[in-house]
Motif scaffolding. Sequence first.
Motif, PDB file in Angstrom:
ATOM      1  N   LEU A  39      43.295  27.897  53.525  1.00  0.00           N
ATOM      2  CA  LEU A  39      43.778  26.635  52.962  1.00  0.00           C
ATOM      3  C   LEU A  39      44.908  27.044  51.896  1.00  0.00           C
ATOM      4  CD1 LEU A  39      40.771  24.313  52.611  1.00  0.00           C
ATOM      5  CD2 LEU A  39      42.256  24.406  54.428  1.00  0.00           C
ATOM      6  N   LEU A  40      45.962  26.366  51.703  1.00  0.00           N
ATOM      7  CA  LEU A  40      46.985  26.413  50.757  1.00  0.00           C
ATOM      8  C   LEU A  40      47.030  25.349  49.924  1.00  0.00           C
ATOM      9  CD1 LEU A  40      50.158  27.745  52.955  1.00  0.00           C
ATOM     10  CD2 LEU A  40      48.457  29.320  51.827  1.00  0.00           C
ATOM     11  N   LYS A  41      47.755  25.593  48.479  1.00  0.00           N
ATOM     12  CA  LYS A  41      47.661  24.560  47.591  1.00  0.00           C
ATOM     13  C   LYS A  41      48.931  24.461  46.814  1.00  0.00           C
ATOM     14  CE  LYS A  41      43.812  23.335  45.203  1.00  0.00           C
ATOM     15  NZ  LYS A  41      43.461  22.616  44.151  1.00  0.00           N
ATOM     16  N   THR A  42      49.839  25.292  47.439  1.00  0.00           N
ATOM     17  CA  THR A  42      51.362  25.341  46.893  1.00  0.00           C
ATOM     18  C   THR A  42      52.052  23.899  47.374  1.00  0.00           C
ATOM     19  OG1 THR A  42      51.439  27.606  47.207  1.00  0.00           O
ATOM     20  CG2 THR A  42      53.405  26.508  46.807  1.00  0.00           C
ATOM     21  N   ALA A  43      52.583  23.170  46.309  1.00  0.00           N
ATOM     22  CA  ALA A  43      53.289  22.130  46.621  1.00  0.00           C
ATOM     23  C   ALA A  43      54.715  22.431  46.919  1.00  0.00           C
ATOM     24  CB  ALA A  43      53.203  21.227  45.424  1.00  0.00           C
ATOM     25  N   CYS A  44      55.469  22.305  47.815  1.00  0.00           N
ATOM     26  CA  CYS A  44      56.934  22.754  48.074  1.00  0.00           C
ATOM     27  C   CYS A  44      57.450  22.079  49.403  1.00  0.00           C
ATOM     28  CB  CYS A  44      56.863  24.256  48.568  1.00  0.00           C
ATOM     29  SG  CYS A  44      56.004  24.739  50.080  1.00  0.00           S
ATOM     30  N   GLY A  45      58.487  22.171  49.422  1.00  0.00           N
ATOM     31  CA  GLY A  45      59.432  21.435  50.361  1.00  0.00           C
ATOM     32  C   GLY A  45      60.040  20.173  49.870  1.00  0.00           C
ATOM     33  N   SER A  46      60.619  19.327  50.766  1.00  0.00           N
ATOM     34  CA  SER A  46      61.421  18.156  50.339  1.00  0.00           C
ATOM     35  C   SER A  46      60.509  17.099  50.145  1.00  0.00           C
ATOM     36  CB  SER A  46      62.425  17.875  51.377  1.00  0.00           C
ATOM     37  OG  SER A  46      63.348  19.074  51.337  1.00  0.00           O
ATOM     38  N   HIS A  47      60.637  16.280  48.960  1.00  0.00           N
ATOM     39  CA  HIS A  47      59.465  15.333  48.807  1.00  0.00           C
ATOM     40  C   HIS A  47      59.382  14.321  49.967  1.00  0.00           C
ATOM     41  CE1 HIS A  47      58.027  12.638  45.255  1.00  0.00           C
ATOM     42  NE2 HIS A  47      57.583  12.472  46.288  1.00  0.00           N
ATOM     43  N   CYS A  48      60.631  13.771  50.623  1.00  0.00           N
ATOM     44  CA  CYS A  48      60.366  12.804  51.482  1.00  0.00           C
ATOM     45  C   CYS A  48      59.601  13.448  52.747  1.00  0.00           C
ATOM     46  CB  CYS A  48      61.830  12.259  52.027  1.00  0.00           C
ATOM     47  SG  CYS A  48      62.816  11.259  50.807  1.00  0.00           S
ATOM     48  N   TYR A  49      59.373  14.479  52.797  1.00  0.00           N
ATOM     49  CA  TYR A  49      59.157  15.122  54.426  1.00  0.00           C
ATOM     50  C   TYR A  49      57.475  15.824  53.878  1.00  0.00           C
ATOM     51  CZ  TYR A  49      63.405  14.406  56.247  1.00  0.00           C
ATOM     52  OH  TYR A  49      64.306  14.040  56.934  1.00  0.00           O
ATOM     53  N   ALA A  50      57.288  15.744  52.751  1.00  0.00           N
ATOM     54  CA  ALA A  50      55.981  16.252  52.286  1.00  0.00           C
ATOM     55  C   ALA A  50      54.776  15.293  52.536  1.00  0.00           C
ATOM     56  CB  ALA A  50      55.688  16.414  50.471  1.00  0.00           C
ATOM     57  N   PRO A  51      53.416  16.067  52.957  1.00  0.00           N
ATOM     58  CA  PRO A  51      52.406  15.267  53.444  1.00  0.00           C
ATOM     59  C   PRO A  51      51.644  14.908  52.270  1.00  0.00           C
ATOM     60  CG  PRO A  51      52.026  17.621  53.889  1.00  0.00           C
ATOM     61  CD  PRO A  51      53.329  17.273  53.266  1.00  0.00           C
ATOM     62  N   PRO A  52      50.679  13.739  52.627  1.00  0.00           N
ATOM     63  CA  PRO A  52      50.010  13.171  51.623  1.00  0.00           C
ATOM     64  C   PRO A  52      49.187  14.392  50.854  1.00  0.00           C
ATOM     65  CG  PRO A  52      49.794  11.676  53.418  1.00  0.00           C
ATOM     66  CD  PRO A  52      50.419  12.948  53.976  1.00  0.00           C
ATOM     67  N   GLU A  53      48.344  15.088  51.607  1.00  0.00           N
ATOM     68  CA  GLU A  53      47.565  16.119  51.092  1.00  0.00           C
ATOM     69  C   GLU A  53      48.446  17.075  50.083  1.00  0.00           C
ATOM     70  OE1 GLU A  53      48.170  17.695  55.405  1.00  0.00           O
ATOM     71  OE2 GLU A  53      48.022  15.583  54.348  1.00  0.00           O
ATOM     72  N   MET A  54      49.537  17.394  50.520  1.00  0.00           N
ATOM     73  CA  MET A  54      50.204  18.248  49.420  1.00  0.00           C
ATOM     74  C   MET A  54      50.452  17.552  48.418  1.00  0.00           C
ATOM     75  SD  MET A  54      53.998  20.293  50.072  1.00  0.00           S
ATOM     76  CE  MET A  54      53.260  21.261  51.490  1.00  0.00           C
ATOM     77  N   LEU A  55      50.776  16.231  48.385  1.00  0.00           N
ATOM     78  CA  LEU A  55      51.483  15.449  47.094  1.00  0.00           C
ATOM     79  C   LEU A  55      50.062  14.927  46.415  1.00  0.00           C
ATOM     80  CD1 LEU A  55      53.883  12.846  48.782  1.00  0.00           C
ATOM     81  CD2 LEU A  55      54.343  15.220  47.216  1.00  0.00           C
ATOM     82  N   SER A  56      48.934  15.149  46.929  1.00  0.00           N
ATOM     83  CA  SER A  56      47.761  14.821  46.334  1.00  0.00           C
ATOM     84  C   SER A  56      47.320  15.997  45.460  1.00  0.00           C
ATOM     85  CB  SER A  56      46.714  14.211  47.101  1.00  0.00           C
ATOM     86  OG  SER A  56      47.248  12.827  47.464  1.00  0.00           O
ATOM     87  N   ARG A  57      48.033  17.187  45.773  1.00  0.00           N
ATOM     88  CA  ARG A  57      47.353  18.346  45.121  1.00  0.00           C
ATOM     89  C   ARG A  57      46.142  18.861  45.752  1.00  0.00           C
ATOM     90  NH1 ARG A  57      51.565  19.783  42.443  1.00  0.00           N
ATOM     91  NH2 ARG A  57      52.603  18.504  40.911  1.00  0.00           N
ATOM     92  N   GLN A  58      45.848  18.567  47.087  1.00  0.00           N
ATOM     93  CA  GLN A  58      44.671  19.150  47.823  1.00  0.00           C
ATOM     94  C   GLN A  58      44.926  20.269  48.600  1.00  0.00           C
ATOM     95  OE1 GLN A  58      43.579  16.019  50.572  1.00  0.00           O
ATOM     96  NE2 GLN A  58      43.689  14.305  48.938  1.00  0.00           N
ATOM     97  N   SER A  59      44.006  21.089  48.643  1.00  0.00           N
ATOM     98  CA  SER A  59      43.985  21.966  49.353  1.00  0.00           C
ATOM     99  C   SER A  59      44.408  21.497  50.758  1.00  0.00           C
ATOM    100  CB  SER A  59      42.659  22.904  49.697  1.00  0.00           C
ATOM    101  OG  SER A  59      42.512  23.638  48.464  1.00  0.00           O
ATOM    102  N   TYR A  60      45.171  22.116  51.497  1.00  0.00           N
ATOM    103  CA  TYR A  60      45.687  21.695  52.847  1.00  0.00           C
ATOM    104  C   TYR A  60      45.952  23.041  53.858  1.00  0.00           C
ATOM    105  CZ  TYR A  60      50.332  23.675  51.359  1.00  0.00           C
ATOM    106  OH  TYR A  60      51.402  24.331  50.823  1.00  0.00           O
ATOM    107  N   VAL A  61      45.796  22.397  55.297  1.00  0.00           N
ATOM    108  CA  VAL A  61      45.930  23.381  56.304  1.00  0.00           C
ATOM    109  C   VAL A  61      47.606  23.406  56.585  1.00  0.00           C
ATOM    110  CG1 VAL A  61      45.554  23.664  58.890  1.00  0.00           C
ATOM    111  CG2 VAL A  61      43.541  22.705  57.434  1.00  0.00           C
ATOM    112  N   PRO A  62      48.281  24.338  56.513  1.00  0.00           N
ATOM    113  CA  PRO A  62      49.619  24.519  56.661  1.00  0.00           C
ATOM    114  C   PRO A  62      50.160  23.931  58.077  1.00  0.00           C
ATOM    115  CG  PRO A  62      48.795  26.822  56.026  1.00  0.00           C
ATOM    116  CD  PRO A  62      47.630  25.755  56.234  1.00  0.00           C
ATOM    117  N   LEU A  82      64.674   7.403  56.794  1.00  0.00           N
ATOM    118  CA  LEU A  82      63.298   7.702  56.605  1.00  0.00           C
ATOM    119  C   LEU A  82      62.256   6.783  56.532  1.00  0.00           C
ATOM    120  CD1 LEU A  82      64.622  10.156  53.630  1.00  0.00           C
ATOM    121  CD2 LEU A  82      63.495  11.031  55.529  1.00  0.00           C
ATOM    122  N   PRO A  83      61.079   7.262  56.848  1.00  0.00           N
ATOM    123  CA  PRO A  83      60.005   6.226  56.807  1.00  0.00           C
ATOM    124  C   PRO A  83      59.389   6.157  55.398  1.00  0.00           C
ATOM    125  CG  PRO A  83      59.164   8.548  57.805  1.00  0.00           C
ATOM    126  CD  PRO A  83      60.660   8.834  57.484  1.00  0.00           C
TER     127      PRO A  83
END
Length: 180
Positions: A39-62, A82-83
């Motif tokens: 699992l990763l924790k790094t928040a990166c990428g473009s904000h509009c394309y970032a998934p909820p788990e990344m924005l919530s600063r949760q560990s995530y499956v890349p 954009l959605p």
Amino acid sequence: MWHAAVAEDLKPENLLLDEHKRIKIVDFGLSNRFDDNQLLKTACGSHCYAPPEMLSRQSYVPQMCDLWSCGVTLFVMVCGSLPFEDTDGHTLSKKIVAGNYTPPAFITDTVKDLIAGLLTVDPAKRFTIADVRAHESYRQIPEASVRPRDLVSGQCGLEEDVLQELKCHGPDPTRFQKLS
């Protein structure tokens, strides 16, 4: 064995078509190395394309983040917008974390279903690659459901001339070894 989580910045601007209309992913500046099941924790990428788990600063499956970004990208390609949009970053994050978007009426129900499967807030319930490949919208193009020869034979499909060009500009091309 590690993999490259290349699509942590997957968006239309980072997708190119070659002369055979095959998609080439570019801009690996925000990629990460990870081990299977890590699992990763790094928040990166473009904000509009970032998934909820990344924005919530949760560990995530890349890979599940990449599939969310595919859903946003599909929405942009089909709908022309954009959605999730807002001029305020905090409000934008709230919309993404809630999965608060409205598909336009002009897209078909099957495409809406595919987008909804990819833009599922809970990554455990989000469409997988197998779900996408089996989806009615994806299978409308016969060759779309056939794996490219280079993936079937175990090759990663990275082109040596592209790797050499990357090497000239600084990044270590071995970061992008084949996925197994």
